[in-house]
Write a protein that holds these residues in place. Structure first.
Motif, PDB file in Angstrom:
ATOM      1  N   MET A 148       5.639  -5.008  -6.652  1.00  0.00           N
ATOM      2  CA  MET A 148       5.310  -3.999  -5.970  1.00  0.00           C
ATOM      3  C   MET A 148       4.004  -4.281  -4.960  1.00  0.00           C
ATOM      4  SD  MET A 148       3.651  -0.554  -7.792  1.00  0.00           S
ATOM      5  CE  MET A 148       4.867  -0.460  -8.934  1.00  0.00           C
ATOM      6  N   MET A 149       3.106  -5.318  -5.412  1.00  0.00           N
ATOM      7  CA  MET A 149       2.044  -5.516  -4.668  1.00  0.00           C
ATOM      8  C   MET A 149       2.552  -6.405  -3.430  1.00  0.00           C
ATOM      9  SD  MET A 149      -0.489  -3.672  -6.126  1.00  0.00           S
ATOM     10  CE  MET A 149      -1.781  -4.322  -5.260  1.00  0.00           C
ATOM     11  N   GLY A 150       3.605  -6.984  -3.448  1.00  0.00           N
ATOM     12  CA  GLY A 150       4.048  -7.712  -2.495  1.00  0.00           C
ATOM     13  C   GLY A 150       4.656  -7.317  -1.431  1.00  0.00           C
ATOM     14  N   ASP A 151       4.770  -5.618  -1.628  1.00  0.00           N
ATOM     15  CA  ASP A 151       5.472  -5.009  -0.644  1.00  0.00           C
ATOM     16  C   ASP A 151       4.806  -3.528  -0.455  1.00  0.00           C
ATOM     17  OD1 ASP A 151       6.972  -4.119   1.635  1.00  0.00           O
ATOM     18  OD2 ASP A 151       8.861  -3.794  -0.027  1.00  0.00           O
ATOM     19  N   LEU A 152       3.676  -3.582  -0.380  1.00  0.00           N
ATOM     20  CA  LEU A 152       2.874  -2.345  -0.164  1.00  0.00           C
ATOM     21  C   LEU A 152       2.906  -1.508   0.880  1.00  0.00           C
ATOM     22  CD1 LEU A 152      -0.685  -3.442  -1.705  1.00  0.00           C
ATOM     23  CD2 LEU A 152       0.868  -1.612  -2.576  1.00  0.00           C
ATOM     24  N   SER A 153       3.594  -2.090   1.997  1.00  0.00           N
ATOM     25  CA  SER A 153       3.726  -1.027   3.312  1.00  0.00           C
ATOM     26  C   SER A 153       5.019  -0.441   3.016  1.00  0.00           C
ATOM     27  CB  SER A 153       3.991  -2.143   4.520  1.00  0.00           C
ATOM     28  OG  SER A 153       5.234  -3.187   4.144  1.00  0.00           O
ATOM     29  N   HIS A 154       5.846  -0.515   1.912  1.00  0.00           N
ATOM     30  CA  HIS A 154       6.874   0.342   1.501  1.00  0.00           C
ATOM     31  C   HIS A 154       6.514   0.461   0.278  1.00  0.00           C
ATOM     32  CE1 HIS A 154       8.548  -2.373   4.597  1.00  0.00           C
ATOM     33  NE2 HIS A 154       8.926  -0.985   5.093  1.00  0.00           N
ATOM     34  N   HIS A 155       5.729   1.571   0.004  1.00  0.00           N
ATOM     35  CA  HIS A 155       5.336   1.959  -1.393  1.00  0.00           C
ATOM     36  C   HIS A 155       5.808   3.287  -1.804  1.00  0.00           C
ATOM     37  CE1 HIS A 155       3.014   1.470  -5.095  1.00  0.00           C
ATOM     38  NE2 HIS A 155       2.517   2.749  -4.924  1.00  0.00           N
ATOM     39  N   PHE A 156       7.132   3.533  -2.231  1.00  0.00           N
ATOM     40  CA  PHE A 156       7.611   4.698  -2.571  1.00  0.00           C
ATOM     41  C   PHE A 156       7.490   5.606  -1.338  1.00  0.00           C
ATOM     42  CE2 PHE A 156       6.028   3.047  -6.705  1.00  0.00           C
ATOM     43  CZ  PHE A 156       7.111   2.822  -7.392  1.00  0.00           C
ATOM     44  N   GLY A 157       7.974   5.094  -0.261  1.00  0.00           N
ATOM     45  CA  GLY A 157       7.659   5.916   1.289  1.00  0.00           C
ATOM     46  C   GLY A 157       6.427   6.226   1.842  1.00  0.00           C
ATOM     47  N   SER A 158       5.497   5.465   1.178  1.00  0.00           N
ATOM     48  CA  SER A 158       4.134   5.500   1.740  1.00  0.00           C
ATOM     49  C   SER A 158       3.669   4.198   2.278  1.00  0.00           C
ATOM     50  CB  SER A 158       2.999   6.096   0.960  1.00  0.00           C
ATOM     51  OG  SER A 158       3.636   7.395   0.636  1.00  0.00           O
ATOM     52  N   ASP A 159       2.906   4.021   3.055  1.00  0.00           N
ATOM     53  CA  ASP A 159       2.381   2.646   3.686  1.00  0.00           C
ATOM     54  C   ASP A 159       1.144   2.525   2.825  1.00  0.00           C
ATOM     55  OD1 ASP A 159       1.127   0.254   4.550  1.00  0.00           O
ATOM     56  OD2 ASP A 159       1.575   0.949   6.589  1.00  0.00           O
ATOM     57  N   ALA A 160       0.996   1.801   1.636  1.00  0.00           N
ATOM     58  CA  ALA A 160      -0.230   1.405   1.194  1.00  0.00           C
ATOM     59  C   ALA A 160      -0.959   0.510   1.102  1.00  0.00           C
ATOM     60  CB  ALA A 160       0.252   1.945  -0.520  1.00  0.00           C
ATOM     61  N   SER A 161      -0.793  -0.376   2.510  1.00  0.00           N
ATOM     62  CA  SER A 161      -1.226  -1.750   2.684  1.00  0.00           C
ATOM     63  C   SER A 161      -2.796  -1.812   2.322  1.00  0.00           C
ATOM     64  CB  SER A 161      -0.903  -2.072   4.115  1.00  0.00           C
ATOM     65  OG  SER A 161       0.422  -2.048   4.407  1.00  0.00           O
ATOM     66  N   LEU A 162      -3.182  -2.967   1.795  1.00  0.00           N
ATOM     67  CA  LEU A 162      -4.450  -3.226   1.861  1.00  0.00           C
ATOM     68  C   LEU A 162      -4.957  -4.536   2.353  1.00  0.00           C
ATOM     69  CD1 LEU A 162      -4.680  -2.891  -2.225  1.00  0.00           C
ATOM     70  CD2 LEU A 162      -5.642  -1.064  -0.566  1.00  0.00           C
TER      71      LEU A 162
END
Ligand code: HEC
Length: 115
Positions: A16-30
């Protein structure tokens, strides 16, 4: 609400943390520093049990808590129709029933299933 790290396996948190730009339909990038710090925390406190039930049929780590065997076991007495009530909407809406979930309290005394 932040989910307790124990609810998923370390492999799931890494995926999950390796693909935060596709976080259940949201961009959760850090930024990278925060991404690594949060990943380390999640992995260190993850569900460490090797049950073989932490991956999907294709062998990929499960990313949804509601797909885990532990979730199914803990909620097996709840009918599908209950989860679909307008006041609940989805099994993923933990706080609808676990009123103290935001503080990490999932104990029975804090549960109140809305009508
Ligand atoms: C429809 C209401 C409802 C929803 C939504 C729900 N739960 Fe529960 N959950 C329960 C009930 C009721 C129990 C108690 C089962 C029992 O002890 O017999 C329970 C038990 C649990 C337990 C075990 C607690 C213990 O002390 O053993 C955990 C952990 C838990 N739920 C996590 C979650 C998480 C995480 C979510 C969201 C992804 C969630 N639940 C969504 C109703 C719900």
């Amino acid at each position: 609400m932040a989910f307790p790290p124990q609810m998923l396996h370390a492999d799931s948190w890494r995926a999950m943390m390796g693909d935060l730009s596709h976080h259940f339909g949201s961009d959760a990038s850090l930024d990278e520093k925060r991404r690594i710090a949060i990943t380390d925390f999640l992995v260190a406190n993850a569900n460490g049990r090797k049950t073989g039930t932490t991956r999907d049929a294709a062998g990929k780590p499960l990313l949804r808590i509601t797909e885990t065997a532990r979730f199914a076991k803990k909620h097996r007495e709840i009918a599908a129709a209950t989860f679909q009530r307008a006041s609940i909407k989805s099994p993923a809406n933990c706080t609808a029933c676990h009123r103290q979930a935001a503080t990490g309290d999932y104990s029975e005394r804090s549960i109140n299933i809305p009508k």
